[in-house]
Design a protein around this motif. Structure first.
Motif, PDB file in Angstrom:
ATOM      1  N   PHE A  21       0.812  -1.209   0.000  1.00 20.29           N
ATOM      2  CA  PHE A  21       0.000   0.000   0.000  1.00 20.29           C
ATOM      3  C   PHE A  21       0.852   1.269   0.000  1.00 20.29           C
ATOM      4  O   PHE A  21       0.385   2.325  -0.441  1.00 20.29           O
ATOM      5  CB  PHE A  21      -1.002  -0.038   1.151  1.00 20.29           C
ATOM      6  CG  PHE A  21      -2.217  -0.845   0.785  1.00 20.29           C
ATOM      7  CD1 PHE A  21      -3.361  -0.233   0.306  1.00 20.29           C
ATOM      8  CD2 PHE A  21      -2.192  -2.231   0.868  1.00 20.29           C
ATOM      9  CE1 PHE A  21      -4.467  -0.980  -0.080  1.00 20.29           C
ATOM     10  CE2 PHE A  21      -3.288  -2.993   0.495  1.00 20.29           C
ATOM     11  CZ  PHE A  21      -4.435  -2.358   0.013  1.00 20.29           C
ATOM     12  N   GLY A  22       2.091   1.169   0.446  1.00 21.63           N
ATOM     13  CA  GLY A  22       3.004   2.280   0.246  1.00 21.63           C
ATOM     14  C   GLY A  22       3.284   2.483  -1.237  1.00 21.63           C
ATOM     15  O   GLY A  22       3.343   3.623  -1.727  1.00 21.63           O
ATOM     16  N   MET A  23       3.440   1.392  -1.960  1.00 21.98           N
ATOM     17  CA  MET A  23       3.641   1.469  -3.403  1.00 21.98           C
ATOM     18  C   MET A  23       2.407   2.043  -4.097  1.00 21.98           C
ATOM     19  O   MET A  23       2.506   2.948  -4.953  1.00 21.98           O
ATOM     20  CB  MET A  23       3.954   0.081  -3.964  1.00 21.98           C
ATOM     21  CG  MET A  23       4.080   0.025  -5.475  1.00 21.98           C
ATOM     22  SD  MET A  23       5.502   0.948  -6.089  1.00 21.98           S
ATOM     23  CE  MET A  23       6.819  -0.217  -5.703  1.00 21.98           C
ATOM     24  N   LEU A  24       1.228   1.544  -3.718  1.00 25.62           N
ATOM     25  CA  LEU A  24      -0.004   2.037  -4.338  1.00 25.62           C
ATOM     26  C   LEU A  24      -0.212   3.522  -4.079  1.00 25.62           C
ATOM     27  O   LEU A  24      -0.586   4.280  -4.979  1.00 25.62           O
ATOM     28  CB  LEU A  24      -1.206   1.241  -3.810  1.00 25.62           C
ATOM     29  CG  LEU A  24      -1.308  -0.216  -4.266  1.00 25.62           C
ATOM     30  CD1 LEU A  24      -2.392  -0.947  -3.482  1.00 25.62           C
ATOM     31  CD2 LEU A  24      -1.593  -0.289  -5.762  1.00 25.62           C
ATOM     32  N   ALA A  25       0.030   3.944  -2.842  1.00 25.98           N
ATOM     33  CA  ALA A  25      -0.152   5.351  -2.497  1.00 25.98           C
ATOM     34  C   ALA A  25       0.888   6.238  -3.173  1.00 25.98           C
ATOM     35  O   ALA A  25       0.638   7.422  -3.419  1.00 25.98           O
ATOM     36  CB  ALA A  25      -0.090   5.524  -0.983  1.00 25.98           C
TER      37      ALA A  25
END
Length: 340
Positions: A93-97
């Motif tokens: 989710f760090g990547m997605l954000a």
């Protein structure tokens, strides 16, 4: 009445005589429609060992949907956190954000999203304990915030990439237990009325009363999820209810085998126990013509004291499914902001 925002919960249903590929392509088309209609957010679910649902990996489906849309928030409804390690969820989710700043929601659940055997295979270390779930939330928030917590792994391990804009943190609940975690950690709460139609307003009230502000969320924030179907055609509504009554029983019986045809369902004779379950399950959905659906959605928002309703619509006919969302969008038009 508050200005109600509408959101979508998409479980990527696999229709009769269809495939998982077709179900996921429909999800791609539906997120574009929801984006155009001005809906607030679009969540996808995590289910396992369930033939009728293609949505097993929100972290994989979310970037596909976000790339096919422009402004709508896209997220998980939810990531079943005990099935995963906190570090990997944070990296995902760090990547997605980082890829889609300001558009990613991280909705977290505690249920297995399937049977216990599947959950064990996904994460053999899963103890199904509240203590472990609590620690996982601590770790996910710390990883995504890039927090330094003395005497913990967070001084030595980071979840890269660290996003400039954090995902929006949500906790999902159907029984009320996880609402305590949402209040304690200062996270938004989504109550799954479509799973449990009893006690939700009371759970939400307790969450609001015990909410503690967090760096990301200063005031309590809640939405409620419901199955819903809307059509101008009363015969379609009747057929949808008839089929959905059976779908719910099918799931409760373990969802083994294919769904029978609508005509076979119409001719089915239910036992007394099955009729009782059908009566109870009808509290989990809203179905009708636009005037009926509008009143029931208004009542739901009033009962929960929320300004956002998340709607899951199952239908073998994709055009009927889209039309249902279009009709609901007409009930709650998005306010246009004037630009100078």
């Amino acid at each position: 009445m508050k200005n109600i925002k509408i959101s979508v919960l998409d479980q990527s249903q696999v229709n009769r005589n269809s495939s998982a590929h077709e179900a996921l392509m429909e999800s791609g088309k539906l997120v574009q429609l929801a984006d155009q209609l001005g809906f607030e957010r679009y969540w996808v679910s995590e289910h396992h060992n369930f033939k009728l649902v293609a949505g097993t990996t929100p972290e994989v489906l979310i970037p596909y949907l976000a790339a096919r849309s422009e402004r709508i928030k896209v997220g998980s409804g939810g990531i079943m956190l005990p099935n995963h390690t906190s570090l990997k969820v944070s990296e995902n989710f760090g990547m997605l954000a980082t890829l889609f700043p300001g558009r990613i929601d991280l909705g977290i659940g505690r249920a297995p999203g399937g049977d216990r055997l599947s959950a064990h295979l996904l994460n053999p270390a899963n103890t199904f304990s509240e203590k472990d779930f609590y620690q996982q939330i601590v770790d996910v928030q710390a990883f995504l915030r890039n927090a330094e917590i003395p005497d913990t792994v967070h001084t030595k391990v980071k979840a890269y990439p660290i996003p400039d804009v954090l995902p929006e943190f949500w906790i999902l609940t159907s029984s009320g237990g996880s609402a305590q975690f949402a209040a304690h950690f200062g996270m938004a709460l989504s109550f799954a009325h479509f799973i449990n139609p009893q006690g939700g307003p009371e759970v939400v009230a307790i969450y609001r009363d015990s909410f503690k502000a967090s760096p990301e969320l200063k005031e309590p924030k809640v939405n409620v999820g419901i199955f819903a179907f809307c059509s101008e055609n009363e015969d379609k509504v009747k057929d949808w209810i008839t089929e959905f009554d059976y779908r719910m029983l099918h799931i409760e019986m373990g969802a083994t085998g294919d769904l029978p045809s609508l005509e076979e369902i119409k001719n089915k004779e239910y036992t007394m126990h099955e009729r009782a379950r059908i009566a109870w399950n009808r509290n989990r959905f809203i179905a009708g013509t636009p005037d009926v659906v509008k009143q029931q959605l208004d009542d739901l928002a009033h009962d929960y004291n929320v300004d956002e309703i998340m709607i899951a619509t199952w239908s073998d006919n994709f055009e009927d499914r889209k039309r249902s969302y279009e009709l609901i969008a007409e009930m709650y038009p998005v306010e246009k902001t004037e630009t100078v």
